[in-house]
Write an enzyme that holds these catalytic residues in place. Structure first.
Site, PDB file in Angstrom:
ATOM      1  N   HIS A  97      -2.279 -67.589  -1.310  1.00 40.90           N
ATOM      2  CA  HIS A  97      -2.766 -66.745  -2.402  1.00 40.90           C
ATOM      3  C   HIS A  97      -3.638 -67.507  -3.396  1.00 40.90           C
ATOM      4  O   HIS A  97      -3.572 -67.303  -4.613  1.00 40.90           O
ATOM      5  CB  HIS A  97      -1.597 -66.068  -3.130  1.00 40.90           C
ATOM      6  N   HIS A 119      -4.101 -62.087   3.901  1.00 46.15           N
ATOM      7  CA  HIS A 119      -4.230 -62.246   2.440  1.00 46.15           C
ATOM      8  C   HIS A 119      -4.146 -63.739   2.070  1.00 46.15           C
ATOM      9  O   HIS A 119      -3.695 -64.072   0.982  1.00 46.15           O
ATOM     10  CB  HIS A 119      -3.131 -61.433   1.751  1.00 46.15           C
ATOM     11  N   ASP A 149       0.156 -55.637  -0.967  1.00 44.07           N
ATOM     12  CA  ASP A 149      -0.258 -57.037  -0.969  1.00 44.07           C
ATOM     13  C   ASP A 149       0.915 -57.970  -1.274  1.00 44.07           C
ATOM     14  O   ASP A 149       1.904 -57.583  -1.903  1.00 44.07           O
ATOM     15  CB  ASP A 149      -1.323 -57.258  -2.061  1.00 44.07           C
ATOM     16  N   ASP A 150       0.751 -59.210  -0.833  1.00 44.34           N
ATOM     17  CA  ASP A 150       1.563 -60.362  -1.292  1.00 44.34           C
ATOM     18  C   ASP A 150       2.906 -60.570  -0.596  1.00 44.34           C
ATOM     19  O   ASP A 150       3.644 -61.468  -0.958  1.00 44.34           O
ATOM     20  CB  ASP A 150       1.800 -60.325  -2.812  1.00 44.34           C
ATOM     21  N   HIS A 201       2.185 -53.665  -4.595  1.00 43.30           N
ATOM     22  CA  HIS A 201       2.637 -55.010  -4.231  1.00 43.30           C
ATOM     23  C   HIS A 201       4.076 -54.984  -3.720  1.00 43.30           C
ATOM     24  O   HIS A 201       4.960 -54.487  -4.414  1.00 43.30           O
ATOM     25  CB  HIS A 201       2.525 -55.953  -5.433  1.00 43.30           C
TER      26      HIS A 201
HETATM   27 ZN   LIG Z   1      -2.478 -60.639  -3.803  1.00 37.42          ZN
END
Ligand SMILES: [Zn+2]
Length: 263
Positions: A109, A105, A54-55, A200
């Site tokens: 955020h 995503h 993620d991210d 991440h």
């Molecule tokens: Zn995230």
């Protein structure tokens, strides 16, 4: 009399606070299906596991993770943040070219429970346009930031034909900068057949390059090394790595809409 009123008020306030905390926890709990169906894990009768990141994108860490995946011949799924996608479109293109899957995503955020319908739609659509501009694909899987969702969030995501994807292995809290061994141990402790793992490769889509922010903010070196440790250990245990769209196909769900390259 006043004392009693004060006690009652205090008790009421404490109850309200407890309810608020419980409500907040429920919106972020990955396994709950109260607000609607989400994918939490894959088939539990097959020796497969899905690695998700993620991210990002967040160079050079995303690139290093891609190198590890390439060397290990493993494909993963990257839930990318729109604002980072426009900053590093080449990294997203590389993720796709090397056979990895992409998930939405959101643009920045944000905590989607705080958004209205239009806000949820816009953050997903804007990110979709950025992914398409970078890599020429539309994804139909999404993961809400912080795992936070309610009925409205899931309804809007579904209207856009997204499959919401959560996770089954508790988050290894890699954002607190533990060592690679600690991250790997926290993950491996809970992995089973059909598990979805979250690591991440970025930090909420923050673009650190060229900004006056602490370089540590974007440091994901431990996740690079943890990736290698997790893959090697799970391969020894006979696991096969699949992307989220592959995991969905194994479950016989959402094959056509889950993920498709646009022609
Ligand atoms: Zn995230």
């Amino acid at each position: 009399m006043h004392a009693r009123l004060a006690v009652r008020t205090a008790v009421c306030l404490a109850l309200l606070l407890a309810l608020a905390v419980i409500g907040y926890e429920v919106t972020e709990s990955p396994g709950n299906q109260i607000f609607g169906k989400t994918v939490v894990r894959g088939p539990t009768n097959q020796r497969v596991v899905a690695l998700t990141y993620d991210d990002g994108p967040n160079p050079p860490y995303t690139n290093r993770i891609l190198s590890v995946l390439r060397a290990e011949r493993v494909r993963a799924t990257f839930f990318v943040v729109g604002r980072a996608v426009v900053a590093y479109p080449g990294v997203v293109r590389q993720e796709v070219e090397e056979g990895n899957a992409i998930g939405n995503h959101t643009w920045s955020h944000g905590h989607l429970v705080l958004y209205d319908e239009r806000g949820v739609r816009q953050t997903l659509e804007r990110t979709d346009r950025a992914i398409y501009a970078a890599a020429g694909i539309h994804t139909r899987i999404m993961r809400p930031p912080f795992g936070a969702r309610d009925w409205l969030v899931l309804r809007e995501a579904r209207k856009l034909r997204y499959v919401p994807v959560m996770w089954s292995v508790p988050l290894p809290r890699d954002w607190d900068y533990p060592t690679a061994h600690v991250i790997a141990a926290r993950v491996l402790r809970y992995v089973g057949d059909g598990s979805i793992i979250v690591l991440h490769d970025g930090n909420r889509g923050i673009v650190c390059e060229g900004r006056r922010v602490s370089p540590r903010l974007c440091d994901r070196n431990a996740d690079v090394e943890a990736t290698r440790l997790i893959i090697r250990t799970l391969k020894q245990k006979g696991y096969r790595f699949v992307t989220i769209p592959e995991l969905l196909r194994l479950q016989g769900r959402a094959t056509r809409t889950a993920y498709h390259a646009s022609g």
